[in-house]
Design a protein around this motif. Structure first.
Motif, PDB file in Angstrom:
ATOM      1  N   ASN A  69     -19.802 -42.509 -16.446  1.00  0.00           N
ATOM      2  CA  ASN A  69     -20.448 -43.817 -16.499  1.00  0.00           C
ATOM      3  C   ASN A  69     -21.713 -43.894 -15.651  1.00  0.00           C
ATOM      4  O   ASN A  69     -22.446 -44.886 -15.723  1.00  0.00           O
ATOM      5  CB  ASN A  69     -19.467 -44.906 -16.047  1.00  0.00           C
ATOM      6  CG  ASN A  69     -18.990 -44.716 -14.623  1.00  0.00           C
ATOM      7  OD1 ASN A  69     -18.514 -43.641 -14.264  1.00  0.00           O
ATOM      8  ND2 ASN A  69     -19.109 -45.748 -13.796  1.00  0.00           N
ATOM      9  N   VAL A  70     -22.008 -42.863 -14.853  1.00  0.00           N
ATOM     10  CA  VAL A  70     -23.237 -42.864 -14.051  1.00  0.00           C
ATOM     11  C   VAL A  70     -24.171 -41.708 -14.409  1.00  0.00           C
ATOM     12  O   VAL A  70     -25.191 -41.518 -13.752  1.00  0.00           O
ATOM     13  CB  VAL A  70     -22.911 -42.829 -12.535  1.00  0.00           C
ATOM     14  CG1 VAL A  70     -22.242 -44.120 -12.097  1.00  0.00           C
ATOM     15  CG2 VAL A  70     -22.048 -41.626 -12.179  1.00  0.00           C
ATOM     16  N   ILE A  75     -22.659 -44.574  -5.131  1.00  0.00           N
ATOM     17  CA  ILE A  75     -23.005 -44.169  -6.499  1.00  0.00           C
ATOM     18  C   ILE A  75     -22.373 -45.122  -7.508  1.00  0.00           C
ATOM     19  O   ILE A  75     -23.027 -45.571  -8.461  1.00  0.00           O
ATOM     20  CB  ILE A  75     -22.552 -42.730  -6.780  1.00  0.00           C
ATOM     21  CG1 ILE A  75     -23.102 -41.774  -5.726  1.00  0.00           C
ATOM     22  CG2 ILE A  75     -22.975 -42.288  -8.173  1.00  0.00           C
ATOM     23  CD1 ILE A  75     -24.604 -41.712  -5.680  1.00  0.00           C
ATOM     24  N   TYR A  76     -21.091 -45.439  -7.303  1.00  0.00           N
ATOM     25  CA  TYR A  76     -20.400 -46.284  -8.274  1.00  0.00           C
ATOM     26  C   TYR A  76     -20.799 -47.747  -8.161  1.00  0.00           C
ATOM     27  O   TYR A  76     -20.675 -48.507  -9.139  1.00  0.00           O
ATOM     28  CB  TYR A  76     -18.880 -46.123  -8.106  1.00  0.00           C
ATOM     29  CG  TYR A  76     -18.370 -44.855  -8.722  1.00  0.00           C
ATOM     30  CD1 TYR A  76     -18.146 -44.771 -10.092  1.00  0.00           C
ATOM     31  CD2 TYR A  76     -18.150 -43.715  -7.953  1.00  0.00           C
ATOM     32  CE1 TYR A  76     -17.702 -43.598 -10.672  1.00  0.00           C
ATOM     33  CE2 TYR A  76     -17.712 -42.535  -8.527  1.00  0.00           C
ATOM     34  CZ  TYR A  76     -17.484 -42.489  -9.890  1.00  0.00           C
ATOM     35  OH  TYR A  76     -17.058 -41.319 -10.468  1.00  0.00           O
ATOM     36  N   ALA A  77     -21.276 -48.174  -6.998  1.00  0.00           N
ATOM     37  CA  ALA A  77     -21.722 -49.562  -6.852  1.00  0.00           C
ATOM     38  C   ALA A  77     -23.107 -49.782  -7.441  1.00  0.00           C
ATOM     39  O   ALA A  77     -23.469 -50.916  -7.779  1.00  0.00           O
ATOM     40  CB  ALA A  77     -21.719 -49.949  -5.372  1.00  0.00           C
ATOM     41  N   MET A  78     -23.886 -48.731  -7.591  1.00  0.00           N
ATOM     42  CA  MET A  78     -25.276 -48.880  -8.010  1.00  0.00           C
ATOM     43  C   MET A  78     -25.436 -49.558  -9.377  1.00  0.00           C
ATOM     44  O   MET A  78     -26.321 -50.406  -9.542  1.00  0.00           O
ATOM     45  CB  MET A  78     -25.975 -47.518  -7.992  1.00  0.00           C
ATOM     46  CG  MET A  78     -27.481 -47.598  -8.095  1.00  0.00           C
ATOM     47  SD  MET A  78     -28.271 -48.597  -6.809  1.00  0.00           S
ATOM     48  CE  MET A  78     -27.951 -47.595  -5.348  1.00  0.00           C
ATOM     49  N   PRO A  79     -24.623 -49.231 -10.423  1.00  0.00           N
ATOM     50  CA  PRO A  79     -24.773 -49.966 -11.683  1.00  0.00           C
ATOM     51  C   PRO A  79     -24.530 -51.462 -11.535  1.00  0.00           C
ATOM     52  O   PRO A  79     -25.172 -52.268 -12.221  1.00  0.00           O
ATOM     53  CB  PRO A  79     -23.710 -49.313 -12.591  1.00  0.00           C
ATOM     54  CG  PRO A  79     -23.538 -47.942 -12.044  1.00  0.00           C
ATOM     55  CD  PRO A  79     -23.679 -48.099 -10.557  1.00  0.00           C
ATOM     56  N   VAL A 129     -17.263 -49.810 -18.279  1.00  0.00           N
ATOM     57  CA  VAL A 129     -18.338 -49.556 -17.319  1.00  0.00           C
ATOM     58  C   VAL A 129     -18.126 -50.349 -16.044  1.00  0.00           C
ATOM     59  O   VAL A 129     -18.249 -49.830 -14.929  1.00  0.00           O
ATOM     60  CB  VAL A 129     -19.705 -49.880 -17.958  1.00  0.00           C
ATOM     61  CG1 VAL A 129     -20.797 -49.911 -16.903  1.00  0.00           C
ATOM     62  CG2 VAL A 129     -20.055 -48.854 -19.022  1.00  0.00           C
ATOM     63  N   MET A 130     -17.794 -51.630 -16.193  1.00  0.00           N
ATOM     64  CA  MET A 130     -17.598 -52.466 -15.000  1.00  0.00           C
ATOM     65  C   MET A 130     -16.354 -52.038 -14.222  1.00  0.00           C
ATOM     66  O   MET A 130     -16.342 -52.063 -12.992  1.00  0.00           O
ATOM     67  CB  MET A 130     -17.489 -53.934 -15.403  1.00  0.00           C
ATOM     68  CG  MET A 130     -18.797 -54.539 -15.883  1.00  0.00           C
ATOM     69  SD  MET A 130     -20.106 -54.508 -14.624  1.00  0.00           S
ATOM     70  CE  MET A 130     -21.128 -53.138 -15.212  1.00  0.00           C
ATOM     71  N   TYR A 131     -15.295 -51.634 -14.955  1.00  0.00           N
ATOM     72  CA  TYR A 131     -14.102 -51.175 -14.240  1.00  0.00           C
ATOM     73  C   TYR A 131     -14.379 -49.880 -13.499  1.00  0.00           C
ATOM     74  O   TYR A 131     -14.002 -49.723 -12.325  1.00  0.00           O
ATOM     75  CB  TYR A 131     -12.926 -50.971 -15.200  1.00  0.00           C
ATOM     76  CG  TYR A 131     -11.791 -50.211 -14.536  1.00  0.00           C
ATOM     77  CD1 TYR A 131     -10.991 -50.821 -13.570  1.00  0.00           C
ATOM     78  CD2 TYR A 131     -11.555 -48.866 -14.824  1.00  0.00           C
ATOM     79  CE1 TYR A 131      -9.985 -50.131 -12.936  1.00  0.00           C
ATOM     80  CE2 TYR A 131     -10.548 -48.165 -14.187  1.00  0.00           C
ATOM     81  CZ  TYR A 131      -9.761 -48.801 -13.246  1.00  0.00           C
ATOM     82  OH  TYR A 131      -8.769 -48.098 -12.607  1.00  0.00           O
ATOM     83  N   LEU A 132     -15.037 -48.934 -14.187  1.00  0.00           N
ATOM     84  CA  LEU A 132     -15.297 -47.651 -13.551  1.00  0.00           C
ATOM     85  C   LEU A 132     -16.307 -47.770 -12.415  1.00  0.00           C
ATOM     86  O   LEU A 132     -16.395 -46.874 -11.579  1.00  0.00           O
ATOM     87  CB  LEU A 132     -15.796 -46.634 -14.584  1.00  0.00           C
ATOM     88  CG  LEU A 132     -14.738 -46.162 -15.590  1.00  0.00           C
ATOM     89  CD1 LEU A 132     -15.358 -45.258 -16.630  1.00  0.00           C
ATOM     90  CD2 LEU A 132     -13.600 -45.453 -14.884  1.00  0.00           C
ATOM     91  N   SER A 133     -17.050 -48.863 -12.358  1.00  0.00           N
ATOM     92  CA  SER A 133     -17.943 -49.098 -11.229  1.00  0.00           C
ATOM     93  C   SER A 133     -17.223 -49.917 -10.158  1.00  0.00           C
ATOM     94  O   SER A 133     -16.933 -49.422  -9.068  1.00  0.00           O
ATOM     95  CB  SER A 133     -19.212 -49.817 -11.697  1.00  0.00           C
ATOM     96  OG  SER A 133     -19.957 -48.995 -12.555  1.00  0.00           O
TER      97      SER A 133
END
Length: 493
Positions: A271-272, A362-366, A146-150
């Protein structure tokens, strides 16, 4: 009624009930929350309304489609013709169809698991993983992917967006005295990140709907521009559709696995999915699954309409002459860059820059959500505007530093992507079995167990192929030496 102990984990609150003898004779009251197991239940928290993912629940089918398209279609699609050049027509199309159907099914699973019962919502992938697999194993399995894909995707978007911005200004200036030509690659990365941080000041994910609409429109545009231009410009001389001969049988196996990995990684955004669904209202009569699934169908239909023609037309146009370390844009620049109007190239680079800026949000939001959760857990109050801005600036600076320091991160993409692949193809299947508990040895049980195990096996094979390629070919692991991604290789002079 027994002693109740509350344990907290990132994104999830778990209640453990210690049974007492009184419970054996006193009827248990009805609960609004769906039990996940005999000892775990989700506990509602006012903090959900303070976090950027769940702060606003006014989304709908259209906004979810915008978010899914902006996060799902990206520059990684340029690798698809390269994958076809390794697999050939039949196996290339077959693998693309299989990957599309597989990822669509796992998205359906995630949409259903977001709200498995009345009053229960899991609006974050890590939260669902903890509920399905337990606190320790859930975090162990899902935290890194999750952290990598973000964060990792944000780093790559800085690379693509900053590199495209550099190429855009090169074509605009042309003159060596232009100040744009004096900026280094690291400085272009910083320019891109400054723009991304400005856009990131929007308060929550639902407020990003307009940004995602722009990102979706630009991604659709440059994907279609490239395959249409590649066809209209004609095929270069000597195009062949026979897979190139490998040095050895082992090398051929590695090439095939790498090509399968390119196709599998072309579909992103799982992941989102839960986070996007978390922006929607829900009640027993109108659960969030209904509009979310409509958004998924619309977005996946448009994604297929972009990626399938891009892969097939790109392979038809360049065959095995497409650069092995490049992609469709690299091939177009190499074979047609000199006889293409600069205005067309500027438009393509501009579309990539805008799409990268929008996808970054979008990917930074998590990550924003996670950092704000840490803050409100300690302060027990929502983040102020200045704290929220500081968090976004901090994350932007961190991703820029990584993009500059580890500019060869793209070379490790197949390796790290293979490690993160189960998050897309395997974990949703196992989560369905753990949470929904389908009838053992029934059709759904066998289907999800088979797909989940196949996803894990595929991940292991892709990681092995990536490691073998690194050992065999090596990588240019030069730190603090920014250079353009092979996907953005400019025209040869």
């Amino acid at each position: 009624m027994g002693e109740v102990m509350v344990e907290e984990y990132p994104f999830v609150h778990v209640v453990t009930t210690v049974p007492s003898p009184i419970q054996e004779v006193v009827p248990k009251p009805q609960e609004d929350w769906l039990p996940v197991s005999d000892s775990r239940k989700e506990v509602p928290s006012p903090q959900e309304g303070w976090l950027p993912i769940t702060e606003s629940r006014k989304g709908g089918a259209f906004t979810s489609a915008f978010h899914l398209l902006s996060s799902g279609i990206g520059i990684q699609a340029f690798w698809l013709p390269v994958a076809f050049s390794k697999l050939g027509w039949f196996w290339g199309i077959a693998c693309l169809l299989l990957a599309f159907a597989w990822q669509l099914y796992t998205k359906w699973l995630l949409v259903q698991l977001h709200e498995p019962g009345p009053g229960t919502r899991y609006s974050r992938y890590l939260q669902l993983s903890v509920v399905a697999f337990g606190p320790k194993q859930g975090k162990l399995l899902a935290l890194f992917p999750v952290m990598y894909l973000s964060g990792g995707t944000c780093v790559m978007l800085i690379n693509y967006g900053g590199g495209s911005m550099e190429l855009l200004f090169r074509t605009l200036c042309g003159d060596s005295s232009c100040i744009a030509n004096k900026l280094t690659g690291a400085e272009w990365f910083m320019v891109f990140t400054c723009l991304a941080i400005i856009v990131a000041q929007l308060p929550n994910l639902n407020s990003m709907a307009g940004v995602s609409l722009l990102g979706a429109a630009t991604a659709i545009s440059y994907c279609n521009f490239l395959w249409i231009l590649s066809i209209t410009k004609g095929r270069p001389a000597g195009v062949s559709y026979s897979p190139p001969e490998a040095e050895s049988r082992m090398a051929r196996i590695g090439e095939v696995l790498t090509a399968i990995g390119m196709i599998a990684l072309a579909f992103r955004g799982h992941n989102v999915v839960l986070e996007i669904q978390g922006t929607m209202p829900s009640n027993p009569k109108h659960p969030s699954q209904e509009p979310m699934w409509r958004g998924v169908i619309v977005s996946c239909s448009i994604t297929a309409a972009c990626l399938f023609p891009l892969a097939i037309a790109g392979y038809w146009a360049y065959g095995n002459r497409i650069p092995a370390n490049g992609g469709l844009l690299s091939a177009f620049s190499e074979f047609h860059g000199q006889n293409t109007k600069k205005l067309v190239m500027r438009m393509i680079y501009l579309l990539i820059v805008v799409n990268s800026l929008c996808s970054y949000q979008i990917y930074a939001m998590p990550v924003f959500d996670n950092l704000e959760f840490r803050y409100i857990s300690k302060k027990n109050k929502p983040c102020s505007r200045w704290v929220r801005a500081a968090i976004r600036v901090f994350f932007g600076g961190l991703t820029t530093f990584i993009a500059v320091a580890v500019s060869f991160l793209g070379s490790l993409g197949p390796l790290i992507g293979g490690i993160a692949l189960p998050l897309t193809l395997a974990y949703p299947c196992f989560m369905w079995i753990a949470i929904k508990k389908p009838r053992q040895y029934g059709a759904m049980w066998y289907l999800n167990l088979g797909l989940g195990c196949s996803g894990i096996i595929l991940s292991v094979l892709l990681v092995a192929a990536a490691v073998w390629k690194i050992v065999d070919k090596g990588i240019d692991a030069s730190f603090f030496n920014t250079h353009l991604s092979p996907l953005l290789k400019p025209p040869q002079s």
